[in-house]
Design an enzyme around this catalytic site. Structure first.
Site, PDB file in Angstrom:
ATOM      1  N   SER A 540       0.780  -1.270  -0.031  1.00  0.00           N
ATOM      2  CA  SER A 540       0.039  -0.073  -0.079  1.00  0.00           C
ATOM      3  C   SER A 540       0.949   1.238  -0.069  1.00  0.00           C
ATOM      4  O   SER A 540       2.094   1.327   0.296  1.00  0.00           O
ATOM      5  CB  SER A 540      -0.766  -0.087   1.180  1.00  0.00           C
ATOM      6  OG  SER A 540      -1.299   1.312   1.254  1.00  0.00           O
ATOM      7  N   TYR A 553      -1.996  -0.747  10.710  1.00  0.00           N
ATOM      8  CA  TYR A 553      -2.103  -1.333   9.440  1.00  0.00           C
ATOM      9  C   TYR A 553      -0.825  -0.761   8.428  1.00  0.00           C
ATOM     10  O   TYR A 553      -0.110  -1.389   7.658  1.00  0.00           O
ATOM     11  CB  TYR A 553      -3.470  -0.498   8.644  1.00  0.00           C
ATOM     12  CG  TYR A 553      -3.444  -0.842   7.246  1.00  0.00           C
ATOM     13  CD1 TYR A 553      -4.011  -2.032   6.703  1.00  0.00           C
ATOM     14  CD2 TYR A 553      -3.250   0.310   6.343  1.00  0.00           C
ATOM     15  CE1 TYR A 553      -3.905  -2.403   5.321  1.00  0.00           C
ATOM     16  CE2 TYR A 553      -3.471  -0.162   4.929  1.00  0.00           C
ATOM     17  CZ  TYR A 553      -3.961  -1.154   4.401  1.00  0.00           C
ATOM     18  OH  TYR A 553      -3.871  -1.567   3.192  1.00  0.00           O
TER      19      TYR A 553
END
Length: 671
Positions: A540, A553
């Protein structure tokens, strides 16, 4: 700002850090709370933290797995410093230990938490580590999950009284991917990202989150590569004394003045050069980019001190502006590399220091001679090249790598699109997910639309006992492509505000990181045996720099980035393409609350995957889509210029996303 001014600015900060580590007064630790909790406290750095905090009057909670050592350390501390101790025996490779620890810590006025516990693997390629499956599982649980769970356990009490200190022990290996220690370096990249995000989230609540990433410290772990403590590798006591002086004054440090020089050294890009040692220590084959490490002890020395020289293209965020796509070559054939031997020969760090100064001269010259316009031109060229690759390049012959493609997290979004696009190109598909109804529906859709065989494997990656079953199902299959896509996220909230945080964060680590390591270790041997294979690891943009409000995360994605780049180097000479893709927003069910519709900045999963698959074997690190690549480069640059600014922008970005999500939810309720 010219180079001399910039150099003066850096020198000022280095001198300030040197002064703080050497002469600054210690903080009044006892004023934060009566107790200090130290994990991994029976040896090395952890033991020194326990003793030094006891020296400053704190009571000590000692947490480790060896009861005999715990009792011995407790006796020494009580006798030497006349403070109370509390012993908690806990094996951090187990998941069921935290409730018991929470009960034992209940009611204690905890002022300091030292997340020090950690384990290290052998210095070997990923598949060569003994008992690799168990070793890597233990490493993720001990180095990452323990920090998350202990922080979540202790932090509420600190926030309630609006004061507390968290010390998270990382490593210099977190700054760059580290081949031959791929999983360890990835775990430390996780620690770095999480600590920086958490520090920003709780800076206004009286919490000091202190991230310390040391270089070599003379302990039992490093005795194999060090003759003894010296100026470059201090004893644990010396290191901890230096670091504790900087608490509340420096948020990110290496804890020791020489290690801080090494850290700045890496920020400058001084390890951007391949070593060409024609004497046999390391040979670089220009034709295929293969690095062959001939001697184990030279391997250790060069790995610790020149590790980024082993990393291929795709510059890391910290050194991005001064990086080139392909590393330069420098001839060190005239420089003799003394190896540590059984007779305790010359210290290995001495040679590394010589290399650092030589490389420093080269990089300083490069900084002076290359203008900003030249750098911008190079970046523009690479952006145009990536755009052309993602838009027009032919797809690789995926079926030639093997008959089967394995996709985790394949029933929705990006994972489903990978499965369909690979099936479109003639591959049989192994679908792995936890929902049996969705799996069957996807399998039927793919078989009907593309006339290829499918295999369904039901598995919940939140559990540790699933991998033997998956391994049995995959046995005998000619796997050519592995897509490590499965992943979950948390709500956009501060660390302690996430609902059912303890379980949510444990699941996050197990799904996003443990699955990556275990699935790779399961499939990679077959690829290496036949000399070809593709591994696609989905990361990501949040991996580029810490992102407050999604701290854990973002940390899991930093793990994916570091691990993938290290693994790519280790196995590039064996025909394995490890492809790291870190997208921005893609219009899926997860982002539907934030996005009105797919568009230029947020493509559909099918558009994104088609764009990314064109770049396989051509680009090792990408965001998969042209606009996301621009966003990644911008984030890398900001993080290089000012890590604090990058974290601040991450905070405000998440605030904006959160507000937009609330507005969309309210709008939908009205409709």
């Amino acid at each position: 700002m010219n180079v001399l001014a910039w150099g003066g600015f850096r020198l000022f900060h280095m001198m300030r850090r040197f002064y703080i580590h050497a002469f600054a007064p210690y903080p009044p630790f006892i004023s934060y709370g009566a107790w200090a909790v130290v994990t991994g406290c029976t040896d090395g750095i952890g033991l020194s933290y326990a003793k030094e905090l006891a020296r400053h009057g704190m009571k000590i909670v000692l947490i480790s797995r060896n009861m005999e050592k715990l009792q011995e350390v407790a006796h020494v501390i009580e006798k030497e410093f006349s403070v109370e101790t509390c012993i908690i025996q806990a094996d951090f490779t187990k998941l069921d230990i935290y409730d018991g620890m929470k009960e034992q810590l209940a009611g204690l006025d905890i002022g300091v938490l030292v997340n020090n516990v950690g384990i290290l693997t052998d210095f070997s390629p990923f598949l060569d580590v003994p008992e690799g499956e168990k070793t890597y599982q233990d490493l993720v649980l001990v180095n990452n999950l323990s920090m998350i769970r202990m922080t979540h356990m202790v932090l509420p009490g600190m926030v309630k009284k609006r004061k507390g200190i968290l010390i998270n022990v990382s490593s210099l290996s977190a700054l760059y991917p580290f081949p031959f220690l791929a999983t360890y370096a990835a775990a430390k990249a996780f620690v770095d990202s999480f600590s920086r995000s958490l520090a920003y989230e709780y800076k206004d609540k009286g919490i000091d989150v202190h991230l310390v990433g040391p270089g070599l410290v003379y302990t039992k772990m490093t005795d194999k590569v060090l003759d003894g403590p010296d100026l470059t590798a201090p004893t644990p006591d010396t290191f901890v004394q230096c670091d504790l002086r900087s608490i509340t004054k420096i948020q990110v440090t290496s804890g020791y003045w020489f290690h801080n020089i090494m850290r700045v050294d890496q920020l400058l890009g001084l390890r951007r050069t391949h070593i060409d040692d024609t004497s046999g220590g390391m040979a670089y084959d220009k034709a295929d980019g293969q690095a062959e490490i001939g001697r184990e002890q030279e391997k250790i020395t060069l790995g610790y001190y020149l590790k980024d020289s082993l990393v291929p293209e795709a510059p890391h965020q910290l050194g991005y502006p001064f990086s080139s796509r392909r590393p330069a070559r420098v001839d060190f054939s005239e420089l003799k590399l003394d190896r540590p031997d059984s007779n305790r020969g010359p210290h290995p760090t001495r040679n590394a220091l010589v290399l650092q100064f030589r490389l420093g001269n080269q990089v300083f010259s490069r900084m002076v001679t290359f203008s900003v316009l030249a750098w911008a031109g190079v970046q523009l060229f690479h952006q145009m090249r990536r755009l052309l690759v993602h838009a027009f390049a032919p797809y690789p012959p995926f079926a030639s790598f093997g008959a089967w493609a394995v996709i985790t997290g394949c029933t929705d979004g990006i994972g489903l699109s990978y499965a369909k696009e690979l099936a479109r190109r003639g591959m049989k598909i192994v679908l792995i997910s936890r929902n049996p109804e969705k799996l069957q529906a996807v399998a039927l859709q793919i078989e009907k639309e593309f006339s290829v065989e499918t295999l369904v494997v039901q598995a919940d990656f939140k559990k540790l006992d699933i991998y033997e079953g998956i391994k049995e199902k995959l046995a005998g299959l000619d796997v050519g492509v592995l897509v490590n896509n499965v992943g979950i996220t948390t709500d956009i909230q501060s660390f302690l505000d996430v609902p059912e945080g303890e379980k949510a964060y444990q699941d996050l680590v197990l799904v996003n990181n443990m699955s990556l390591v275990r699935m790779t270790h399961m499939v990679l041997p077959g690829m290496v045996e036949k000399g070809k294979g593709i591994i696609i690891n989905v990361s990501s943009l949040s991996a580029v720099s810490p992102i407050p409000l999604i701290a854990t995360y973002a940390a899991t994605k930093a793990f994916v980035d570091s691990f993938s780049r290290s693994l790519a180097w280790e196995y590039r000479s064996k025909g394995i393409h490890v492809h790291l893709v870190g997208p921005g927003f893609v219009y899926t069910k997860k982002t539907d609350q934030l996005l009105d519709r797919p568009g230029l900045a947020a493509p559909t999963p099918d558009t994104f995957v088609r764009s990314d698959l064109r770049s396989i074997t051509k680009i090792q690190v990408t965001s998969g889509y042209w606009l996301h690549n621009l966003q990644r480069d911008a984030a890398c640059f900001v993080n290089y210029v000012s890590p604090a600014l990058a974290t601040s922008l991450g905070w405000w970005g998440m605030k904006f996303v959160l507000e937009k999500s609330k507005l969309r939810s309210e709008k939908r309720k009205k409709l």
